[in-house]
Design a protein around this motif. Sequence first.
Motif, short mmCIF file in Angstrom:
data_model
loop_
_atom_site.label_atom_id
_atom_site.label_comp_id
_atom_site.label_asym_id
_atom_site.label_seq_id
_atom_site.Cartn_x
_atom_site.Cartn_y
_atom_site.Cartn_z
N GLN A 1 0.83 -1.20 0.00
CA GLN A 1 0.00 0.00 0.00
C GLN A 1 0.86 1.25 0.00
O GLN A 1 0.37 2.34 0.25
N HIS B 1 2.51 -2.28 6.10
CA HIS B 1 1.67 -2.08 4.91
C HIS B 1 2.51 -1.79 3.67
O HIS B 1 1.95 -1.59 2.59
N THR C 1 4.44 -6.18 2.96
CA THR C 1 3.36 -6.80 3.72
C THR C 1 3.66 -8.24 4.13
O THR C 1 4.52 -8.91 3.52
#
Length: 415
Positions: free
Chosen positions: A226, A362, A365
């Motif tokens: 992310q 994030h 991951t």
Amino acid sequence: MKIIGMKGSKEIIVCFIVLLCISSTVGLKLLNTGLPTLGEAEPKPNDHFKSFSTICRQKGYPFEQHKLKTYDGYFLTVFRIPGAKGELLEPAIKANKPVVLLWHGLLDSADSWIINDEDKAPALMLANQGYDVWLGNSRGNKYSREHRFLDPDRDEDKASFFGFNIEDMANHDTNSTVAYIRQETGKRSIGVIGHGIGATQFLLSPQTGIEVLVTLGAYSSLNHTQEKLITTLANNPKLIENLKDAKMYEVFGEDYVSNKIFSAICENSPSVCQYLLEDIMLVESEYINIDRVDEMLSLFPSGTSLENLEHFVQIYTTKKFQKYDYGLELNRKIYDHDIPPLFDLSESPNFRVVQIVGEEDHISTPLDNHWLNSQLESSVEYYGSFRIGHYSFILGKDMSYLEEIIKLFKQDQWS
């Protein structure tokens, strides 16, 4: 410079940050044409904007600075903390301690390993536990902006100097540094701890002289990342092309413009700082030492090449852990193939691997680390999962993961 096709307010903010940090020229122009004047902060009794050597000396640690040349002509700065707090330099070196080399992440430098509180900074923890600690700096960051004949500040040299990606760093920076340390210390083997891309560099270039590699949130597959910088650039491919057209080959260089802004924001506006950290940088504020964030942001980022950053955008976009895509013509010349080959992690490295994963990471991951683990197979002798995030490895308020690593090191020492 025209930016085409940006999506959403958060992506606009990220793109603005990219442009702000991309070079001193852009940053200074933005400061002069619209951003509020921050002014010069009064000197504070902290580590804001201090050099690595200054921080070490003021905290009372023995310290050396070395410069080595890679096989392809780059000069890298390597730091050394050979002893515990209060220990004198020469006796610390003569003690012949086991060596641990620390390597930083993508936009970082050796600073990250000493910026946390003294009892939580990984390099200082290891030094106080009896290790001879060395700290590398990848080509192109603020400590390694020199070359045998290329000048990174000269327009005609910039494209060549910053024409590198992770494969170049793996094949040259890590090999040259390990060889140099072994020669300086007379050690047969050393331990290595790498954060993010710093771990990946060693996985891509298995070499002799390493006993164990500890990976902290290593980059490999980015299928589930992310990371806002990577995802935003992937969703706005014209931005990278615009930067290339503008001949901006260095990204997030150490001009102190962005560093001053971010550090001042976190010092004076906690709510804005929290948004910047959690929504843009994906820093997990629950797990980091929040009191040291403004210090960290005064020293981070430290610079790399646009090509290096683009390489990870390519990996994210293609969903393949592959070599850099130079385009059809150069791919055929370099790889003898239309598309870049995949990185091969199936061949067992010449060292043991300790894989540490952040459950709240994030950026690199747990799912992507699980894929990496499946590729490394029998090379991984220890797989540890901790409830921390990507930045917690260097700025965590709970450093239990490192305490576990030190226990493993003590059980199976090297010389």
